[in-house]
Design a protein around this motif. Sequence first.
Motif, PDB file in Angstrom:
ATOM      1  N   ALA A 153       0.878  -1.174   0.000  1.00  0.00           N
ATOM      2  CA  ALA A 153       0.000   0.000   0.000  1.00  0.00           C
ATOM      3  C   ALA A 153       0.910   1.216   0.000  1.00  0.00           C
ATOM      4  N   LEU A 154       1.041   1.881  -1.146  1.00  0.00           N
ATOM      5  CA  LEU A 154       2.021   2.950  -1.292  1.00  0.00           C
ATOM      6  C   LEU A 154       1.489   4.314  -0.885  1.00  0.00           C
ATOM      7  N   LYS A 155       0.186   4.471  -0.749  1.00  0.00           N
ATOM      8  CA  LYS A 155      -0.434   5.734  -0.347  1.00  0.00           C
ATOM      9  C   LYS A 155      -1.196   5.537   0.951  1.00  0.00           C
ATOM     10  N   MET A 156      -1.358   6.632   1.690  1.00  0.00           N
ATOM     11  CA  MET A 156      -2.061   6.547   2.971  1.00  0.00           C
ATOM     12  C   MET A 156      -3.510   6.132   2.783  1.00  0.00           C
ATOM     13  N   ALA A 157      -4.143   6.583   1.704  1.00  0.00           N
ATOM     14  CA  ALA A 157      -5.546   6.234   1.494  1.00  0.00           C
ATOM     15  C   ALA A 157      -5.705   4.727   1.290  1.00  0.00           C
ATOM     16  N   SER A 158      -4.842   4.135   0.449  1.00  0.00           N
ATOM     17  CA  SER A 158      -4.932   2.693   0.238  1.00  0.00           C
ATOM     18  C   SER A 158      -4.505   1.921   1.481  1.00  0.00           C
ATOM     19  N   LEU A 159      -3.565   2.467   2.261  1.00  0.00           N
ATOM     20  CA  LEU A 159      -3.166   1.798   3.501  1.00  0.00           C
ATOM     21  C   LEU A 159      -4.329   1.753   4.492  1.00  0.00           C
ATOM     22  N   GLU A 160      -5.060   2.848   4.622  1.00  0.00           N
ATOM     23  CA  GLU A 160      -6.183   2.871   5.572  1.00  0.00           C
ATOM     24  C   GLU A 160      -7.263   1.883   5.166  1.00  0.00           C
ATOM     25  N   LEU A 161      -7.496   1.734   3.859  1.00  0.00           N
ATOM     26  CA  LEU A 161      -8.488   0.757   3.413  1.00  0.00           C
ATOM     27  C   LEU A 161      -8.049  -0.663   3.744  1.00  0.00           C
ATOM     28  N   ARG A 162      -6.775  -0.962   3.575  1.00  0.00           N
ATOM     29  CA  ARG A 162      -6.281  -2.303   3.886  1.00  0.00           C
ATOM     30  C   ARG A 162      -6.278  -2.549   5.389  1.00  0.00           C
ATOM     31  N   LEU A 163      -5.922  -1.530   6.162  1.00  0.00           N
ATOM     32  CA  LEU A 163      -5.901  -1.705   7.613  1.00  0.00           C
ATOM     33  C   LEU A 163      -7.301  -1.968   8.160  1.00  0.00           C
ATOM     34  N   GLY A 183     -17.405  -9.837  21.911  1.00  0.00           N
ATOM     35  CA  GLY A 183     -18.728  -9.604  22.491  1.00  0.00           C
ATOM     36  C   GLY A 183     -19.392  -8.333  22.003  1.00  0.00           C
ATOM     37  N   ILE A 184     -18.615  -7.316  21.697  1.00  0.00           N
ATOM     38  CA  ILE A 184     -19.198  -6.063  21.205  1.00  0.00           C
ATOM     39  C   ILE A 184     -19.191  -6.009  19.677  1.00  0.00           C
ATOM     40  N   GLY A 185     -18.779  -7.111  19.037  1.00  0.00           N
ATOM     41  CA  GLY A 185     -18.811  -7.175  17.569  1.00  0.00           C
ATOM     42  C   GLY A 185     -17.690  -6.417  16.899  1.00  0.00           C
ATOM     43  N   CYS A 186     -16.569  -6.251  17.577  1.00  0.00           N
ATOM     44  CA  CYS A 186     -15.419  -5.537  17.008  1.00  0.00           C
ATOM     45  C   CYS A 186     -14.385  -6.571  16.580  1.00  0.00           C
ATOM     46  N   MET A 187     -14.376  -6.907  15.277  1.00  0.00           N
ATOM     47  CA  MET A 187     -13.509  -7.971  14.781  1.00  0.00           C
ATOM     48  C   MET A 187     -12.427  -7.485  13.822  1.00  0.00           C
ATOM     49  N   SER A 188     -12.455  -6.236  13.409  1.00  0.00           N
ATOM     50  CA  SER A 188     -11.470  -5.705  12.459  1.00  0.00           C
ATOM     51  C   SER A 188     -10.825  -4.448  13.031  1.00  0.00           C
ATOM     52  N   LEU A 189      -9.692  -4.088  12.459  1.00  0.00           N
ATOM     53  CA  LEU A 189      -8.999  -2.891  12.921  1.00  0.00           C
ATOM     54  C   LEU A 189      -9.790  -1.625  12.604  1.00  0.00           C
ATOM     55  N   GLY A 190     -10.553  -1.631  11.505  1.00  0.00           N
ATOM     56  CA  GLY A 190     -11.366  -0.477  11.187  1.00  0.00           C
ATOM     57  C   GLY A 190     -12.436  -0.246  12.241  1.00  0.00           C
ATOM     58  N   GLU A 191     -13.096  -1.309  12.687  1.00  0.00           N
ATOM     59  CA  GLU A 191     -14.098  -1.175  13.744  1.00  0.00           C
ATOM     60  C   GLU A 191     -13.450  -0.778  15.067  1.00  0.00           C
ATOM     61  N   LEU A 192     -12.263  -1.279  15.322  1.00  0.00           N
ATOM     62  CA  LEU A 192     -11.574  -0.906  16.552  1.00  0.00           C
ATOM     63  C   LEU A 192     -11.170   0.561  16.526  1.00  0.00           C
ATOM     64  N   TYR A 193     -10.726   1.039  15.375  1.00  0.00           N
ATOM     65  CA  TYR A 193     -10.277   2.428  15.270  1.00  0.00           C
ATOM     66  C   TYR A 193     -11.426   3.415  15.427  1.00  0.00           C
ATOM     67  N   ARG A 194     -12.645   2.992  15.137  1.00  0.00           N
ATOM     68  CA  ARG A 194     -13.805   3.889  15.226  1.00  0.00           C
ATOM     69  C   ARG A 194     -14.455   3.871  16.612  1.00  0.00           C
ATOM     70  N   LEU A 195     -13.969   3.049  17.514  1.00  0.00           N
ATOM     71  CA  LEU A 195     -14.514   3.049  18.875  1.00  0.00           C
ATOM     72  C   LEU A 195     -14.124   4.336  19.600  1.00  0.00           C
ATOM     73  N   PRO A 196     -14.912   4.757  20.596  1.00  0.00           N
ATOM     74  CA  PRO A 196     -14.547   5.956  21.373  1.00  0.00           C
ATOM     75  C   PRO A 196     -13.191   5.759  22.057  1.00  0.00           C
ATOM     76  N   ARG A 197     -12.297   6.690  21.857  1.00  0.00           N
ATOM     77  CA  ARG A 197     -10.940   6.545  22.349  1.00  0.00           C
ATOM     78  C   ARG A 197     -10.847   6.556  23.868  1.00  0.00           C
ATOM     79  N   PRO A 198     -11.540   7.449  24.572  1.00  0.00           N
ATOM     80  CA  PRO A 198     -11.394   7.434  26.042  1.00  0.00           C
ATOM     81  C   PRO A 198     -11.808   6.101  26.661  1.00  0.00           C
ATOM     82  N   GLY A 199     -12.927   5.545  26.216  1.00  0.00           N
ATOM     83  CA  GLY A 199     -13.370   4.276  26.763  1.00  0.00           C
ATOM     84  C   GLY A 199     -12.444   3.129  26.381  1.00  0.00           C
TER      85      GLY A 199
END
Length: 492
Positions: A153-163, A183-199
């Motif tokens: 993934a040579l660009k940041m946009a394509s890297l974020e899609l792969r991550l 248990g909360i249905g978070c199975m990918s890095l994209g779903e993990l990255y979108r979780l609330p950061r403080p919690g």
Amino acid sequence: MRLWIALHLPRLPLEVFCPRWSGDNCTVVLEQERVIALSDAAYEAGVRQGLRRGGAIMLAPQSQFQQRDLELEKEALQAVAMALLQFTPQLAEAEESTLLLDVGASLRLFGGIRALCRKVAHSVRALGFTGWLSCAPTARGAWLLARSNGGRALKMASLELRLDALPVDLLPPARSYLGWLEGIGCMSLGELYRLPRPGLQRRCGRALLDMLDDAHGTRPELHEWLAAPASFHARLELFDRVENAEALLFGAHRLLLQLTGWLSAHQLAVERIRLLLEHERGRTAGPPTVIEVVLAEPTWKDTHLVRLLKERLAKQELDAPVIGLRLEAPQVQPMAPLSDSLFPEPGGSKEDWQRLLELLAARLGADNVLQAVPSADYRPEQANTWLSIQKKVRPAEARAQLPPDMGSLPRPTWLLAKPIPLLMRDHRPYYGSPLRIRTTGERIEAGWWGDMQTRDYFMAQGEDHAHYWLFKERDAKSKELEPRWYLQGLFG
């Protein structure tokens, strides 16, 4: 442009015991009595990762069972890192048998990212290891792609899609919380990255967020670069007793790749290498067999060294089986990179010619490939000596050996092995036709400490317009009326 290559070695626990070039043996690696790595032959027999030792023995009783050796894995990873220093000096070790290479400044030198990846992959295969390569604008992003064999993934946009599509268990800090994340249905890095950061920080800690930020380029990454040692000594333990010297080339190539990386890291070129073939230890131990390769021109490339060692090993007779190899570089000098010419010389460069001579010396023997070196003697037949091509003679030193007044005198390019006595007709030397003297004489009086010679040399011309180099003997004791003339050489 900042670009990283990540190299993950997924089969490292197995390949420290069973390299790719040693053959596909049925090998199983255990850790805490469970299978963590296995060869293809063991997999075909039904062995799987996580299986207990007893079950693996039932399925593949012919397998070789090895306990995981973290020290051997560390040494193997360092050997790979040393070889990869030829591509970039900025190389760092990451978690889980992965190396990170900052290659942004090396792309143009190696012809682009695809060509560079091919070279890295070829070096890893030559070392006997299996590697997964990936490229990304961030080091942690490249590490995640390499761990999942996710490609480039040579660009940041394509890297974020792969991550976003990668599984969450690739992050080491997240593995302790996989049950909660499922248990909360978070199975990918994209779903993990979108979780609330403080919690997420309160639940899983700051390390997990730092890895996510590193992968997405929102946090500066700090690395500890690997440094090459001050001197080079590499050793390889063979996995079986080798009785044929030619079979040692695979292991020697692995050591030469490490030497290439070390030379590039220090900007050095090697002039002499020593390959030591180690034999049995203990009571029957003997001294190692030493194969020394001396280069006419320093080099930092492994391809030429491999060819030379191949020729030397093909002629080497082993007195005892070999169980280990050791490579040393006792003579190095600062690297002088070649400059490309706008109009390259036909037939190759001077370096190509020197490599050909070195290859011939390795194949025929150093005493059978000779070079002409001028000697400080006025006598033509003594003014040249022949030395081995491995003995260096610099042009300035060769000119210094010549007598001071030799540069302006006419000398033929073809000197006869033995002077030919000439006939005399009408008081003139005769060689196919009467010869006319065209120059003044050159008087030589030399050899008074041994073979005394007193001669007068002339350039003569025949009727066919060919030019000859003649000499007339001056012997006061001779009773002949006419002097004796001899043909010594021919002008081109």
